[in-house]
Design a protein around this motif. Sequence first.
Motif, PDB file in Angstrom:
ATOM      1  N   LEU A  92       0.809  -1.224   0.000  1.00 41.64           N
ATOM      2  CA  LEU A  92       0.000   0.000   0.000  1.00 41.64           C
ATOM      3  C   LEU A  92       0.843   1.275   0.000  1.00 41.64           C
ATOM      4  O   LEU A  92       0.286   2.370   0.099  1.00 41.64           O
ATOM      5  N   ASN A  93       2.148   1.154  -0.116  1.00 41.75           N
ATOM      6  CA  ASN A  93       3.003   2.335  -0.030  1.00 41.75           C
ATOM      7  C   ASN A  93       2.615   3.425  -1.026  1.00 41.75           C
ATOM      8  O   ASN A  93       2.795   4.613  -0.754  1.00 41.75           O
ATOM      9  N   GLN A  94       2.057   3.050  -2.172  1.00 47.34           N
ATOM     10  CA  GLN A  94       1.636   4.040  -3.162  1.00 47.34           C
ATOM     11  C   GLN A  94       0.386   4.799  -2.720  1.00 47.34           C
ATOM     12  O   GLN A  94       0.091   5.869  -3.230  1.00 47.34           O
ATOM     13  N   GLN A  95      -0.362   4.250  -1.778  1.00 48.63           N
ATOM     14  CA  GLN A  95      -1.592   4.885  -1.293  1.00 48.63           C
ATOM     15  C   GLN A  95      -1.361   5.732  -0.044  1.00 48.63           C
ATOM     16  O   GLN A  95      -2.255   6.414   0.416  1.00 48.63           O
ATOM     17  N   ILE A  96      -0.145   5.652   0.500  1.00 46.93           N
ATOM     18  CA  ILE A  96       0.140   6.342   1.760  1.00 46.93           C
ATOM     19  C   ILE A  96       1.211   7.400   1.533  1.00 46.93           C
ATOM     20  O   ILE A  96       2.297   7.101   1.044  1.00 46.93           O
ATOM     21  N   LEU A  97       0.879   8.621   1.896  1.00 45.55           N
ATOM     22  CA  LEU A  97       1.842   9.717   1.838  1.00 45.55           C
ATOM     23  C   LEU A  97       2.321   9.989   3.258  1.00 45.55           C
ATOM     24  O   LEU A  97       1.525  10.286   4.149  1.00 45.55           O
ATOM     25  N   ASP A  98       3.618   9.853   3.476  1.00 51.74           N
ATOM     26  CA  ASP A  98       4.210  10.141   4.779  1.00 51.74           C
ATOM     27  C   ASP A  98       4.739  11.564   4.767  1.00 51.74           C
ATOM     28  O   ASP A  98       5.423  11.976   3.818  1.00 51.74           O
ATOM     29  N   ILE A  99       4.407  12.304   5.814  1.00 50.03           N
ATOM     30  CA  ILE A  99       4.850  13.687   5.882  1.00 50.03           C
ATOM     31  C   ILE A  99       5.189  14.059   7.321  1.00 50.03           C
ATOM     32  O   ILE A  99       4.520  13.619   8.260  1.00 50.03           O
ATOM     33  N   SER A 100       6.212  14.850   7.471  1.00 46.13           N
ATOM     34  CA  SER A 100       6.607  15.335   8.789  1.00 46.13           C
ATOM     35  C   SER A 100       5.618  16.412   9.237  1.00 46.13           C
ATOM     36  O   SER A 100       5.308  17.342   8.489  1.00 46.13           O
ATOM     37  N   TYR A 101       5.127  16.281  10.447  1.00 44.37           N
ATOM     38  CA  TYR A 101       4.191  17.270  10.998  1.00 44.37           C
ATOM     39  C   TYR A 101       4.841  18.652  11.041  1.00 44.37           C
ATOM     40  O   TYR A 101       4.204  19.649  10.699  1.00 44.37           O
ATOM     41  N   ASP A 102       6.117  18.719  11.431  1.00 46.08           N
ATOM     42  CA  ASP A 102       6.805  20.011  11.501  1.00 46.08           C
ATOM     43  C   ASP A 102       6.893  20.655  10.124  1.00 46.08           C
ATOM     44  O   ASP A 102       6.680  21.864   9.985  1.00 46.08           O
ATOM     45  N   GLU A 103       7.180  19.873   9.092  1.00 46.76           N
ATOM     46  CA  GLU A 103       7.237  20.410   7.729  1.00 46.76           C
ATOM     47  C   GLU A 103       5.853  20.888   7.278  1.00 46.76           C
ATOM     48  O   GLU A 103       5.720  21.924   6.621  1.00 46.76           O
ATOM     49  N   LEU A 104       4.842  20.143   7.637  1.00 40.96           N
ATOM     50  CA  LEU A 104       3.481  20.533   7.277  1.00 40.96           C
ATOM     51  C   LEU A 104       3.112  21.859   7.915  1.00 40.96           C
ATOM     52  O   LEU A 104       2.460  22.707   7.295  1.00 40.96           O
ATOM     53  N   MET A 105       3.522  22.056   9.160  1.00 40.63           N
ATOM     54  CA  MET A 105       3.207  23.315   9.849  1.00 40.63           C
ATOM     55  C   MET A 105       4.014  24.483   9.277  1.00 40.63           C
ATOM     56  O   MET A 105       3.531  25.620   9.230  1.00 40.63           O
ATOM     57  N   GLN A 106       5.216  24.211   8.787  1.00 41.39           N
ATOM     58  CA  GLN A 106       6.047  25.264   8.191  1.00 41.39           C
ATOM     59  C   GLN A 106       5.556  25.659   6.810  1.00 41.39           C
ATOM     60  O   GLN A 106       5.610  26.826   6.427  1.00 41.39           O
ATOM     61  N   GLN A 107       5.108  24.674   6.052  1.00 36.93           N
ATOM     62  CA  GLN A 107       4.613  24.921   4.691  1.00 36.93           C
ATOM     63  C   GLN A 107       3.310  24.155   4.468  1.00 36.93           C
ATOM     64  O   GLN A 107       3.303  23.104   3.840  1.00 36.93           O
ATOM     65  N   PRO A 108       2.196  24.725   4.955  1.00 32.40           N
ATOM     66  CA  PRO A 108       0.920  24.007   4.821  1.00 32.40           C
ATOM     67  C   PRO A 108       0.528  23.863   3.411  1.00 32.40           C
ATOM     68  O   PRO A 108       0.196  23.432   2.603  1.00 32.40           O
TER      69      PRO A 108
END
Length: 108
Positions: A92-108
Amino acid sequence: DTPASHWLLKSVAHCLYMDTLLQHFPHAAMVMTHRQLDKVLPSFCSMLWALSHVYFEEDNANNRDIVSARTLQYIDQMIKSIVEFRTRRSDLNQQILDISYDELMQQP
């Protein structure tokens, strides 16, 4: 009812039921945010204490210890569940996007 565009499930408890979610929505796209545990623990403990203080006396140290111990058990189970799921369902790796919470908060 089916939403017009998409569903947004933000509860950490959903990680305990990933297989069930995918049984019903096999083509679901998932975003998994990752945070540092030292930032997650205080926040999660605070949330669970706020929810559970209705049942416990707030000034009772024994009650705080019970809630803290249960919270740590719950977090441990969620981490194990995610690791087990991701290991077992690497297809399922193609269906899951992993993202750092800190990066998301820096660049929503």
